[in-house]
Scaffold this motif. Structure first.
Motif, mmCIF file in Angstrom:
data_model
loop_
_atom_site.group_PDB
_atom_site.id
_atom_site.type_symbol
_atom_site.label_atom_id
_atom_site.label_comp_id
_atom_site.label_asym_id
_atom_site.label_seq_id
_atom_site.Cartn_x
_atom_site.Cartn_y
_atom_site.Cartn_z
ATOM 1 N N ILE A 162 -25.196 16.485 -37.601
ATOM 2 C CA ILE A 162 -25.733 16.346 -38.951
ATOM 3 C C ILE A 162 -25.305 17.598 -39.717
ATOM 4 O O ILE A 162 -25.692 18.711 -39.349
ATOM 5 C CB ILE A 162 -27.280 16.268 -38.934
ATOM 6 C CG1 ILE A 162 -27.782 15.139 -38.038
ATOM 7 C CG2 ILE A 162 -27.819 16.141 -40.360
ATOM 8 C CD1 ILE A 162 -27.534 13.743 -38.548
ATOM 9 N N ASN A 163 -24.508 17.438 -40.752
ATOM 10 C CA ASN A 163 -23.958 18.598 -41.461
ATOM 11 C C ASN A 163 -23.364 19.613 -40.491
ATOM 12 O O ASN A 163 -23.545 20.823 -40.646
ATOM 13 C CB ASN A 163 -25.044 19.280 -42.314
ATOM 14 C CG ASN A 163 -25.457 18.426 -43.498
ATOM 15 O OD1 ASN A 163 -24.636 17.709 -44.078
ATOM 16 N ND2 ASN A 163 -26.728 18.479 -43.856
ATOM 17 N N GLY A 164 -22.698 19.107 -39.468
ATOM 18 C CA GLY A 164 -22.025 19.998 -38.528
ATOM 19 C C GLY A 164 -22.891 20.531 -37.394
ATOM 20 O O GLY A 164 -22.393 21.189 -36.490
ATOM 21 N N VAL A 165 -24.207 20.245 -37.440
ATOM 22 C CA VAL A 165 -25.096 20.726 -36.378
ATOM 23 C C VAL A 165 -25.327 19.598 -35.375
ATOM 24 O O VAL A 165 -25.709 18.492 -35.757
ATOM 25 C CB VAL A 165 -26.452 21.182 -36.954
ATOM 26 C CG1 VAL A 165 -27.390 21.629 -35.839
ATOM 27 C CG2 VAL A 165 -26.249 22.302 -37.969
ATOM 28 N N ASN A 166 -25.096 19.886 -34.106
ATOM 29 C CA ASN A 166 -25.265 18.856 -33.082
ATOM 30 C C ASN A 166 -26.723 18.762 -32.652
ATOM 31 O O ASN A 166 -27.224 19.604 -31.908
ATOM 32 C CB ASN A 166 -24.387 19.179 -31.871
ATOM 33 C CG ASN A 166 -24.358 18.036 -30.869
ATOM 34 O OD1 ASN A 166 -25.072 17.034 -31.037
ATOM 35 N ND2 ASN A 166 -23.545 18.168 -29.837
ATOM 36 N N VAL A 167 -27.405 17.710 -33.111
ATOM 37 C CA VAL A 167 -28.834 17.593 -32.801
ATOM 38 C C VAL A 167 -29.080 17.153 -31.361
ATOM 39 O O VAL A 167 -30.213 17.177 -30.883
ATOM 40 C CB VAL A 167 -29.576 16.608 -33.760
ATOM 41 C CG1 VAL A 167 -29.484 17.101 -35.192
ATOM 42 C CG2 VAL A 167 -29.046 15.202 -33.623
ATOM 43 N N ALA A 168 -28.022 16.751 -30.669
ATOM 44 C CA ALA A 168 -28.184 16.355 -29.272
ATOM 45 C C ALA A 168 -28.377 17.575 -28.376
ATOM 46 O O ALA A 168 -28.814 17.450 -27.237
ATOM 47 C CB ALA A 168 -26.981 15.539 -28.808
ATOM 48 N N GLU A 169 -28.045 18.747 -28.902
ATOM 49 C CA GLU A 169 -28.185 19.953 -28.089
ATOM 50 C C GLU A 169 -29.641 20.361 -27.947
ATOM 51 O O GLU A 169 -30.412 20.285 -28.894
ATOM 52 C CB GLU A 169 -27.374 21.097 -28.712
ATOM 53 C CG GLU A 169 -26.001 21.219 -28.098
ATOM 54 C CD GLU A 169 -25.119 22.181 -28.868
ATOM 55 O OE1 GLU A 169 -25.679 23.102 -29.491
ATOM 56 O OE2 GLU A 169 -23.893 21.994 -28.828
ATOM 57 N N LYS A 170 -29.984 20.815 -26.764
ATOM 58 C CA LYS A 170 -31.381 21.149 -26.461
ATOM 59 C C LYS A 170 -31.922 22.249 -27.368
ATOM 60 O O LYS A 170 -33.065 22.214 -27.790
ATOM 61 C CB LYS A 170 -31.503 21.601 -24.992
ATOM 62 C CG LYS A 170 -31.661 20.454 -24.022
ATOM 63 C CD LYS A 170 -32.938 20.626 -23.183
ATOM 64 C CE LYS A 170 -33.581 19.296 -22.821
ATOM 65 N NZ LYS A 170 -32.695 18.365 -22.122
ATOM 66 N N LYS A 171 -31.067 23.252 -27.645
ATOM 67 C CA LYS A 171 -31.588 24.451 -28.307
ATOM 68 C C LYS A 171 -31.582 24.362 -29.832
ATOM 69 O O LYS A 171 -31.964 25.306 -30.503
ATOM 70 C CB LYS A 171 -30.751 25.665 -27.877
ATOM 71 C CG LYS A 171 -31.123 26.173 -26.486
ATOM 72 C CD LYS A 171 -30.323 27.411 -26.127
ATOM 73 C CE LYS A 171 -28.852 27.082 -25.986
ATOM 74 N NZ LYS A 171 -28.031 28.245 -25.629
ATOM 75 N N VAL A 172 -31.138 23.228 -30.354
ATOM 76 C CA VAL A 172 -31.005 23.130 -31.806
ATOM 77 C C VAL A 172 -32.367 23.256 -32.511
ATOM 78 O O VAL A 172 -33.403 22.857 -31.957
ATOM 79 C CB VAL A 172 -30.320 21.786 -32.176
ATOM 80 C CG1 VAL A 172 -31.292 20.629 -32.026
ATOM 81 C CG2 VAL A 172 -29.753 21.834 -33.568
ATOM 82 N N ASN A 173 -32.379 23.874 -33.690
ATOM 83 C CA ASN A 173 -33.616 23.997 -34.459
ATOM 84 C C ASN A 173 -33.871 22.679 -35.195
ATOM 85 O O ASN A 173 -33.445 22.473 -36.322
ATOM 86 C CB ASN A 173 -33.500 25.149 -35.452
ATOM 87 C CG ASN A 173 -34.789 25.341 -36.248
ATOM 88 O OD1 ASN A 173 -35.707 24.518 -36.173
ATOM 89 N ND2 ASN A 173 -34.848 26.421 -37.007
ATOM 90 N N LEU A 174 -34.598 21.793 -34.490
ATOM 91 C CA LEU A 174 -34.805 20.444 -35.012
ATOM 92 C C LEU A 174 -35.553 20.434 -36.337
ATOM 93 O O LEU A 174 -35.232 19.652 -37.232
ATOM 94 C CB LEU A 174 -35.611 19.629 -34.001
ATOM 95 C CG LEU A 174 -34.835 18.834 -32.974
ATOM 96 C CD1 LEU A 174 -35.802 18.019 -32.138
ATOM 97 C CD2 LEU A 174 -33.836 17.908 -33.657
#
Lengths: 224, 248
Positions: free
Chosen positions: B68-80
């Motif tokens: 989403i806008n270049g951020v991979n939300v599938a990654e565990k550490k992402v700031n959801l």
């Protein structure tokens, strides 16, 4: 019976005060314990679920009188054996701990059921806005959960108030203890216990009436 | 080439989602650009709602990547929470907060997340309510509203954080027929204003009129995609043809 009231009204009133003090203190702590373990139980974190389940099952599996003996006699003895030779708990402290832990376990179940009664779309909507779990819980889920929990909380309040009588066994000067003391002096077993029972009844009925009014008020707000 | 990359709002690669042993999404790949209005069609159980819910990770992702806008939300550490602030979501059953006024529903997130002061949020909230035609209901509570009004408030609430993507999960499915129009017209307006939208809906008319792209899903796959003309009027895949025959 009138004689008993005439002679002992001060003592009865004082001990009733102690009963209410113990109930109130315990319920405040029980509310916090219930909130913490209730939330631990509904999170998706397995370790927290496990800890909460162990606490609730553990405490509910022990009679209050045993818990009271354990906290008043057992725990201080154990701590003294570790070298803290002067360690003691007052009957009020031990009683509050025992009753809080006991009521806390039941409150945890009340919180769990209350939180689970809120549609899970509420949490999802809050999270979809970018609110964290804690904020969503605090602002969206809990306010709705607590409304449905009010009758159960009142019920627990009444149960805990009656349970304070069990703490007469550790010498806490509450109403039942006062009954024991008066009987030991005047031997009027029938009269004394009838009066003690009546006092409990009047207090509990009054409290549950007040609680009903509060419950109705909260529900009116809900229907707006 | 670089221009195309900047244009990408949502990029989905090899997305898989299992519920226990049930494979709901098997291998989803697609790319959604800024300003696109994508309508997801498909029979129930085809995975379209699950796909939508994977985009803001209301469902955990089994494997694959969702940017989403270049951020991979599938990654565990992402700031959801940060990602979700940019994605508004509208639900089938509205999910308004019944214990708060309409205006408080809208201002909750911007105020709590310190995006705006209370006054700014209120001003913005009133403007949004005006936009959906409900400014006179600001102090009402959700249970007092009709279904259509609730859904319009829900859209306003989702817009309060100034998202650049809006997800709609069957927004008109729980509405009485006479209220569908008012919600669709708010959605149309949003689309005309250039909002990037992904909608799960059974409103074929809306898809034909507003969608820039229609994706047809079945059995956890994207079976067919293209312009509304291509997919709805001239479907190629037998499963799409079969589905459209049933709903049209």
């Amino acid at each position: 019976m009138l004689g008993i009231i005439q002679n002992y009204w001060g003592m009865l009133l004082l001990s009733l005060g102690q009963t209410l003090l113990l109930t109130l203190l315990s319920l405040i702590f029980a509310f916090v314990i219930g909130l913490v373990f209730g939330i631990m139980n509904v999170t998706k974190v397995r370790v927290l679920n496990f800890i909460a389940t162990v606490y609730v099952d553990g405490i509910r599996g022990v009679p209050l009188i045993v818990l009271a003996y354990f906290t008043y006699f057992g725990v201080p003895m154990f701590i003294r054996s570790l070298g803290f030779s002067g360690f003691r708990l007052t009957a009020l402290t031990a009683g509050t701990i025992a009753l809080s832990m006991n009521a806390g376990a039941y409150m945890a179940e009340i919180f769990r059921a209350g939180i689970q009664s809120v549609d899970k779309g509420q949490m999802e909507a809050a999270r979809s806005l970018g609110l964290g779990y804690g904020k969503a819980m605090q602002k969206v889920v809990l306010p709705q959960a607590i409304r449905t929990m009010i009758p159960s909380i009142i019920n627990q309040f009444i149960i805990s108030l009656k349970d304070t009588s069990i703490l007469s066994v550790i010498g806490f000067p509450e109403l039942t203890k006062a009954g024991n003391i008066i009987v030991a002096v005047n031997f009027d077993v029938f009269g004394v216990w009838a009066i003690v029972a009546l006092i409990y009844m009047v207090v509990i009925v009054t409290l549950s009436r007040i609680a009903k009014v509060i419950e109705r008020k909260v529900n009116v707000g809900n229907e707006r | 080439m670089s221009e195309m990359k900047d244009d990408t709002k949502i990029l989905v690669k090899n997305l898989k989602k299992n519920f226990g042993k049930l494979e709901v999404l098997r291998d989803i790949n697609t790319e959604i650009k800024t300003g696109e209005v994508v309508v997801l069609l498909g029979p129930s159980g085809s995975g379209k709602s699950t796909f939508l819910r994977c985009l803001n990770r209301l469902e955990d992702i089994t494997s694959g990547d969702v940017y989403i806008n270049g951020v991979n939300v599938a990654e565990k550490k992402v700031n959801l929470n940060a990602v979700r602030q940019n994605i508004g979501m509208v639900f089938q059953h509205f999910n308004l907060f019944p214990h708060m006024t309409v205006l408080d529903n809208i201002t909750l997130a911007p105020v709590e997340l310190k995006k705006m002061t209370k006054e700014e949020a209120k001003e913005k909230g009133m403007a949004l309510l005006k936009r959906v035609g409900l400014d006179e209901k600001a102090e009402a509570y959700p249970p007092q509203l009709s279904g259509g009004q609730k859904q319009r408030v829900a859209i306003a609430r989702a817009l309060a954080m100034n998202p650049d993507i809006m997800l709609f999960d069957e927004p008109t499915s729980a509405l009485d027929p006479e209220m569908v129009g008012e919600v669709l017209s708010v959605m149309k307006e949003l689309a005309h204003d250039g909002m990037t939208m992904v909608c799960v809906t059974h409103e074929i008319g809306f898809a034909r009129e507003v969608a820039t792209r229609v994706i047809f899903m079945d059995g956890g796959y994207i079976v067919e995609e293209g312009t509304p003309d291509e997919v709805i009027l001239h479907p190629q895949n037998p499963r799409t043809i079969d589905f459209l025959n049933k709903v049209l």
